[in-house]
Design an enzyme around this catalytic site. Structure first.
Site, PDB file in Angstrom:
ATOM      1  N   PRO A   1      -2.816  -5.718  -8.486  1.00  0.00           N
ATOM      2  CA  PRO A   1      -2.436  -5.882  -7.077  1.00  0.00           C
ATOM      3  C   PRO A   1      -2.086  -4.526  -6.490  1.00  0.00           C
ATOM      4  O   PRO A   1      -1.400  -3.728  -7.122  1.00  0.00           O
ATOM      5  CB  PRO A   1      -1.188  -6.773  -7.142  1.00  0.00           C
ATOM      6  CG  PRO A   1      -0.636  -6.594  -8.518  1.00  0.00           C
ATOM      7  CD  PRO A   1      -1.802  -6.258  -9.398  1.00  0.00           C
ATOM      8  N   MET A   2      -2.571  -4.240  -5.290  1.00  0.00           N
ATOM      9  CA  MET A   2      -2.202  -3.001  -4.594  1.00  0.00           C
ATOM     10  C   MET A   2      -2.029  -3.312  -3.117  1.00  0.00           C
ATOM     11  O   MET A   2      -2.994  -3.595  -2.408  1.00  0.00           O
ATOM     12  CB  MET A   2      -3.256  -1.918  -4.804  1.00  0.00           C
ATOM     13  CG  MET A   2      -3.122  -1.234  -6.158  1.00  0.00           C
ATOM     14  SD  MET A   2      -4.370   0.049  -6.420  1.00  0.00           S
ATOM     15  CE  MET A   2      -5.724  -0.925  -7.060  1.00  0.00           C
TER      16      MET A   2
ATOM     17  N   CYS B   1       8.134  -3.646  -7.937  1.00  0.00           N
ATOM     18  CA  CYS B   1       7.967  -2.815  -6.742  1.00  0.00           C
ATOM     19  C   CYS B   1       9.131  -1.815  -6.632  1.00  0.00           C
ATOM     20  O   CYS B   1      10.290  -2.204  -6.672  1.00  0.00           O
ATOM     21  CB  CYS B   1       7.889  -3.688  -5.487  1.00  0.00           C
ATOM     22  SG  CYS B   1       7.634  -2.688  -4.018  1.00  0.00           S
TER      23      CYS B   1
ATOM     24  N   LYS C   1       5.212  -9.630 -13.459  1.00  0.00           N
ATOM     25  CA  LYS C   1       4.804  -8.229 -13.645  1.00  0.00           C
ATOM     26  C   LYS C   1       6.050  -7.370 -13.522  1.00  0.00           C
ATOM     27  O   LYS C   1       6.729  -7.414 -12.483  1.00  0.00           O
ATOM     28  CB  LYS C   1       3.774  -7.853 -12.587  1.00  0.00           C
ATOM     29  CG  LYS C   1       3.281  -6.411 -12.667  1.00  0.00           C
ATOM     30  CD  LYS C   1       1.990  -6.248 -11.851  1.00  0.00           C
ATOM     31  CE  LYS C   1       1.455  -4.834 -11.860  1.00  0.00           C
ATOM     32  NZ  LYS C   1       2.149  -3.959 -10.921  1.00  0.00           N
TER      33      LYS C   1
HETATM   34  C1  LIG Z   1      -1.183   1.701  -3.306  1.00  0.00           C
HETATM   35  C2  LIG Z   1      -0.508   0.857  -4.368  1.00  0.00           C
HETATM   36  C3  LIG Z   1      -0.028  -0.394  -4.035  1.00  0.00           C
HETATM   37  C4  LIG Z   1       0.572  -1.212  -5.016  1.00  0.00           C
HETATM   38  N1  LIG Z   1       0.980  -2.485  -4.679  1.00  0.00           N
HETATM   39  C5  LIG Z   1       1.431  -3.304  -5.658  1.00  0.00           C
HETATM   40  C6  LIG Z   1       1.699  -4.691  -5.393  1.00  0.00           C
HETATM   41  O1  LIG Z   1       1.546  -5.192  -4.268  1.00  0.00           O
HETATM   42  N2  LIG Z   1       2.152  -5.456  -6.413  1.00  0.00           N
HETATM   43  C7  LIG Z   1       2.347  -4.936  -7.677  1.00  0.00           C
HETATM   44  O2  LIG Z   1       2.736  -5.672  -8.581  1.00  0.00           O
HETATM   45  N3  LIG Z   1       2.082  -3.656  -7.957  1.00  0.00           N
HETATM   46  C8  LIG Z   1       1.618  -2.846  -6.996  1.00  0.00           C
HETATM   47  N4  LIG Z   1       1.299  -1.549  -7.298  1.00  0.00           N
HETATM   48  C9  LIG Z   1       1.448  -1.073  -8.686  1.00  0.00           C
HETATM   49  C10 LIG Z   1       0.159  -1.221  -9.477  1.00  0.00           C
HETATM   50  O3  LIG Z   1      -0.271  -2.572  -9.553  1.00  0.00           O
HETATM   51  C11 LIG Z   1       0.320  -0.666 -10.910  1.00  0.00           C
HETATM   52  O4  LIG Z   1       1.325  -1.390 -11.565  1.00  0.00           O
HETATM   53  C12 LIG Z   1       0.695   0.821 -10.933  1.00  0.00           C
HETATM   54  O5  LIG Z   1      -0.043   1.560  -9.979  1.00  0.00           O
HETATM   55  C13 LIG Z   1       0.463   1.418 -12.320  1.00  0.00           C
HETATM   56  O6  LIG Z   1      -0.879   1.337 -12.711  1.00  0.00           O
HETATM   57  P1  LIG Z   1      -1.861   2.615 -12.651  1.00  0.00           P
HETATM   58  O7  LIG Z   1      -1.204   3.719 -13.434  1.00  0.00           O
HETATM   59  O8  LIG Z   1      -3.146   2.074 -13.262  1.00  0.00           O
HETATM   60  O9  LIG Z   1      -2.019   3.008 -11.219  1.00  0.00           O
HETATM   61  C14 LIG Z   1       0.726  -0.721  -6.344  1.00  0.00           C
HETATM   62  C15 LIG Z   1       0.243   0.557  -6.660  1.00  0.00           C
HETATM   63  C16 LIG Z   1      -0.377   1.342  -5.702  1.00  0.00           C
HETATM   64  C17 LIG Z   1      -0.894   2.715  -6.095  1.00  0.00           C
END
Ligand SMILES: Cc1cc2nc3c(=O)[nH]c(=O)nc-3n(C[C@H](O)[C@H](O)[C@H](O)COP(=O)(O)O)c2cc1C
Length: 326
Positions: A18-19, A110, A149
């Site tokens: 999720p992002m 978050c 999460k």
């Molecule tokens: C732009 C952005 C928005 C995100 N929004 C959410 C979200 O809505 N819900 C969530 O559980 N994590 C959110 N995250 C966290 C990511 O899901 C993930 O846990 C985190 O980026 C670590 O993974 P990575 O190192 O592969 O980026 C967000 C991350 C980014 C970069």
């Protein structure tokens, strides 16, 4: 809508994370069409209201209407919510139950100041005595798949194993571990040893998350941590075809192939946004958000990125995409 019954999550499953601001319906539609190799996707979180309730129309619009009408898409998607003990959690969960949502994921990671100020997201890891009844109240009012999460802590990791046990005891069916504390925000490196610890002690599957940037990282995370599956966020934003490459072993695309894939991705994404009636301003804004990491590996990556980010119009942005160096 009648509730779907979901198949178990297979070992080695790949999750598109999720992002917020990225993974809306148009983006997920594009991903599903071009890269069906992702086993699961997730929605942006829906914030549980602190007062009153959302009309169904708002909930459906937030998650995306296809999620409520196309079972194939529904069965691949985690619906995420973000809440705190101050919010009307039970009311919203019952509403989602009535709407037939099959899979609810609770965001306990978050890090944003606004969310933590209202004692939601990763803030909940500071006080497990508040977290426990909140998780329980969701479990008791939701009969579909319920997952969580988390991060590995807020300031530090002293409560990490307790948080995993708590989620096991309160009925979470799967736990995604983003291997950073709240204070770490998004800084590298993610501490995968915590994913391994969670996988060892948890009675339910653990999905590892953090710093997966390449197909080789997926393999390494599965092997090094013993996690059940892998979730990718920024690495998937950069290379939405990552799951496809992972499924084709030993496939290492050239720059020219990457440029072609970027073009293919953006043509589809733009068409999807426009078909949904998104304004030109919206198309430009969303395209910029999504392009953030995509050109980083090109020889003049920073310059290309800057050009895209400074585009003043959809045609200016898309002209640069069409002429990416091959
Ligand atoms: C732009 C952005 C928005 C995100 N929004 C959410 C979200 O809505 N819900 C969530 O559980 N994590 C959110 N995250 C966290 C990511 O899901 C993930 O846990 C985190 O980026 C670590 O993974 P990575 O190192 O592969 O980026 C967000 C991350 C980014 C970069």
């Amino acid at each position: 809508m009648e509730r779907l019954s979901l198949d178990p999550v297979e070992p080695g499953a790949l999750f598109f994370a999720p992002m917020e601001g990225i993974t809306d319906e148009a983006y997920r539609k594009t991903i599903l069409k071009l890269y069906p190799e992702w086993d699961y996707l997730a929605t942006d979180f829906l914030r549980v209201p602190a007062a009153g309730h959302y009309p169904n129309k708002h909930v459906v619009r937030h998650f995306g209407k296809e999620l409520f009408s196309i079972p194939r898409i529904q069965s691949k998607t985690m619906f995420q919510i973000l809440t705190s003990h101050r919010s009307f959690t039970v009311d919203l969960v019952k509403q989602l139950e009535d709407l037939g949502v099959p899979w609810l994921d609770m965001n306990i990671g978050c890090p944003s100041n606004t969310v933590c100020k209202s004692q939601g997201g990763s803030y909940l890891l500071r006080d497990l005595r508040t977290l426990a009844p909140l998780v329980r109240s969701i479990r008791q009012n939701f009969s579909g798949r319920f997952t969580c999460k988390i991060r590995i802590g807020y300031h530090d990791t002293s409560g990490f194993e307790d948080s995993i046990r708590l989620l096991n005891d309160e009925g979470a069916e799967l736990i995604t571990v983003h291997a950073r504390t709240r204070d770490d925000m998004y800084k590298a490196p993610a501490k995968w040893s915590f994913i391994a610890r969670a996988a060892r002690i948890s009675q339910v599957p653990v999905i590892g998350n953090g710093d997966v940037w390449a197909t080789t990282d997926v393999k390494r995370m599965l092997e090094e941590t013993g996690c059940h599956g892998v979730m990718v966020a920024r690495g998937a934003l950069k290379a939405p075809w990552l799951a496809q490459d992972y499924r084709k072993e030993n496939f290492y695309p050239t720059h020219a192939e990457t440029a072609d894939r970027i073009r293919e991705f953006f043509r589809e994404y733009r068409a999807t946004l426009e078909a949904e009636g998104v304004s030109a301003r919206g198309v430009l804004k969303q395209s910029k958000s999504v392009a953030r990491f995509m050109v980083d590996d090109f020889e003049n990556g920073p310059l290309l990125r800057r050009g895209l980010m400074l585009s003043q119009s959809v045609s200016e942005f898309y002209a640069q995409i069409e002429t990416l160096p091959s």
